[in-house]
Design an enzyme around this catalytic site. Structure first.
Site, PDB file in Angstrom:
ATOM      1  N   ASN A   9       0.862  -1.183   0.000  1.00 40.91           N
ATOM      2  CA  ASN A   9       0.000   0.000   0.000  1.00 40.91           C
ATOM      3  C   ASN A   9       0.901   1.237   0.000  1.00 40.91           C
ATOM      4  OD1 ASN A   9      -1.837   2.027   0.480  1.00 40.91           O
ATOM      5  ND2 ASN A   9      -2.362   1.358   2.561  1.00 40.91           N
ATOM      6  N   TRP A  10       0.942   1.899  -1.144  1.00 42.29           N
ATOM      7  CA  TRP A  10       1.847   3.051  -1.267  1.00 42.29           C
ATOM      8  C   TRP A  10       1.281   4.326  -0.630  1.00 42.29           C
ATOM      9  CZ3 TRP A  10       3.884   2.652  -7.052  1.00 42.29           C
ATOM     10  CH2 TRP A  10       4.833   1.623  -7.102  1.00 42.29           C
ATOM     11  N   LYS A  11       0.009   4.299  -0.258  1.00 43.06           N
ATOM     12  CA  LYS A  11      -0.633   5.477   0.359  1.00 43.06           C
ATOM     13  C   LYS A  11      -0.397   6.716  -0.517  1.00 43.06           C
ATOM     14  CE  LYS A  11      -0.086   3.205   4.760  1.00 43.06           C
ATOM     15  NZ  LYS A  11       0.063   3.302   6.212  1.00 43.06           N
ATOM     16  N   HIS A 100      -9.439   1.151   5.013  1.00 42.08           N
ATOM     17  CA  HIS A 100      -8.155   1.382   5.664  1.00 42.08           C
ATOM     18  C   HIS A 100      -8.341   2.408   6.786  1.00 42.08           C
ATOM     19  CE1 HIS A 100      -4.044   2.593   6.424  1.00 42.08           C
ATOM     20  NE2 HIS A 100      -3.684   1.438   5.890  1.00 42.08           N
ATOM     21  N   GLU A 172      -5.476  -5.054  10.645  1.00 42.03           N
ATOM     22  CA  GLU A 172      -4.443  -4.046  10.879  1.00 42.03           C
ATOM     23  C   GLU A 172      -4.749  -3.279  12.168  1.00 42.03           C
ATOM     24  OE1 GLU A 172      -2.347  -2.882   6.959  1.00 42.03           O
ATOM     25  OE2 GLU A 172      -4.037  -1.546   7.260  1.00 42.03           O
ATOM     26  N   GLY A 178       2.563   1.866  10.892  1.00 42.82           N
ATOM     27  CA  GLY A 178       3.607   2.883  10.816  1.00 42.82           C
ATOM     28  C   GLY A 178       4.325   3.151  12.135  1.00 42.82           C
ATOM     29  N   GLY A 239       2.750  -1.262   4.239  1.00 43.81           N
ATOM     30  CA  GLY A 239       2.790   0.150   3.886  1.00 43.81           C
ATOM     31  C   GLY A 239       4.205   0.592   3.574  1.00 43.81           C
TER      32      GLY A 239
HETATM   33  P1  PGA Z   1       2.864   0.095   7.618  1.00 43.47           P
HETATM   34  O1  PGA Z   1       1.394   0.382   7.060  1.00 43.47           O
HETATM   35  O2  PGA Z   1       3.342  -1.173   6.983  1.00 43.47           O
HETATM   36  O3  PGA Z   1       3.684   1.295   7.181  1.00 43.47           O
HETATM   37  O4  PGA Z   1       2.759  -0.025   9.090  1.00 43.47           O
HETATM   38  C1  PGA Z   1       0.503  -0.670   6.890  1.00 43.47           C
HETATM   39  C2  PGA Z   1      -0.788  -0.151   6.329  1.00 43.47           C
HETATM   40  O5  PGA Z   1      -1.202   0.979   6.654  1.00 43.47           O
HETATM   41  O6  PGA Z   1      -1.439  -0.839   5.522  1.00 43.47           O
END
Ligand code: PGA
Length: 256
Positions: A9-11, A100, A172, A178, A239
């Protein structure tokens, strides 16, 4: 045999140039490993921003999937700022992340809306990757199972068993995203088992055992393998680390 899902997930990241340089290096690394390149055992891909989808789609090779980060729960019409399932399909997007925690926090998404988004995707024969998770406060108050049960019940309301077979759940915990923190492996696996119990109650054993259950939140190139090896976990939603081609390739090689 069960497939493994490794979803990046590149956000809200990556310019056009950065998408190009990512795929230049990712594609080279992928082609270097013919086993991985030809593998059908792993479903993997990246979710760029909407505007990055066509470009990323034009650069990807092999079995790489280009995935969406969200979808409008309604069909085309007067919905400013939205993108429909039909439009995603035009760009060969098969999988779409919904619910999400960042969409819940910043875009007003909630379980009822996730339910509608899942139905919109399923009606277009797309596969929803449905995110659920508890907050730190709920975790500390031992409310995790109750919160997740309610989320699953609301999100799958009115979705048939046949359609549920085309859904993916990504657990999640909000406090793990994060943050560099993760639940223990035992916690992750026992919650996955719990989801299968809940899905057995709502549907049946077949749906419960067939549905891919992913874990997401601070997954990296060092912990992905042990998470994917858990008996009831089918993959990871990643992410930050998915922004780096070498790290993502290492994860794919490790879990294969
Ligand atoms: P992260 O994010 O791997 O940076 O913790 C995961 C996500 O939000 O899907």
């Amino acid at each position: 045999m069960r497939k493994i899902y490794i979803i990046g997930n590149w956000k809200l990241n990556k310019s056009f140039n950065e998408i190009r340089t990512f795929f230049e290096s990712f594609n080279d690394l992928l082609k270097d490993d013919t086993n991985l390149f030809n593998s059908n055992e792993i479903v993997y891909g990246f979710a760029p921003t909407f505007i990055g989808i066509p470009y990323a789609g034009s650069l990807m090779v092999g079995n790489t999937n280009i995935i969406a980060q969200d979808v409008c729960e309604r069909g085309n019409g007067s919905y400013t700022g939205q993108v429909s399932a039909a439009q995603l399909l035009e760009h060969d997007v098969k999988y779409c992340i919904i619910g999400h925690s960042e969409a819940r926090k910043f875009l007003g998404c909630n379980d009822k809306i996730v339910n509608a988004k899942a139905k919109a995707l399923l009606a277009s024969k797309m596969i929803p990757i449905i995110c659920i998770g508890e907050s730190l406060e709920q975790y500390n108050n031992n409310e995790t199972k109750a919160v997740l049960l309610q989320q699953i019940k609301t999100i799958f309301d009115g979705i048939s068993a046949d359609d549920a077979l085309n859904c993916v759940i990504a657990y999640e915990p909000l406090w793990a995203i994060g943050s560099g923190k993760t639940p223990t492996l035992e916690e992750i696996n026992s919650l996955s088992k719990y989801f299968r119990e809940v899905l057995t109650d709502i549907y049946d054993k077949n749906v419960a055992l067939s549905m891919p259950l992913l874990y997401g939140g601070s997954v990296n190139e060092n912990n992905a393998k042990s998470i994917v090896e858990l008996s009831d976990v089918d993959g990871c939603l990643i992410g930050g680390v998915s922004l780096y081609p070498e790290k993502f390739i290492k994860i794919l090689k490790d879990v294969k």
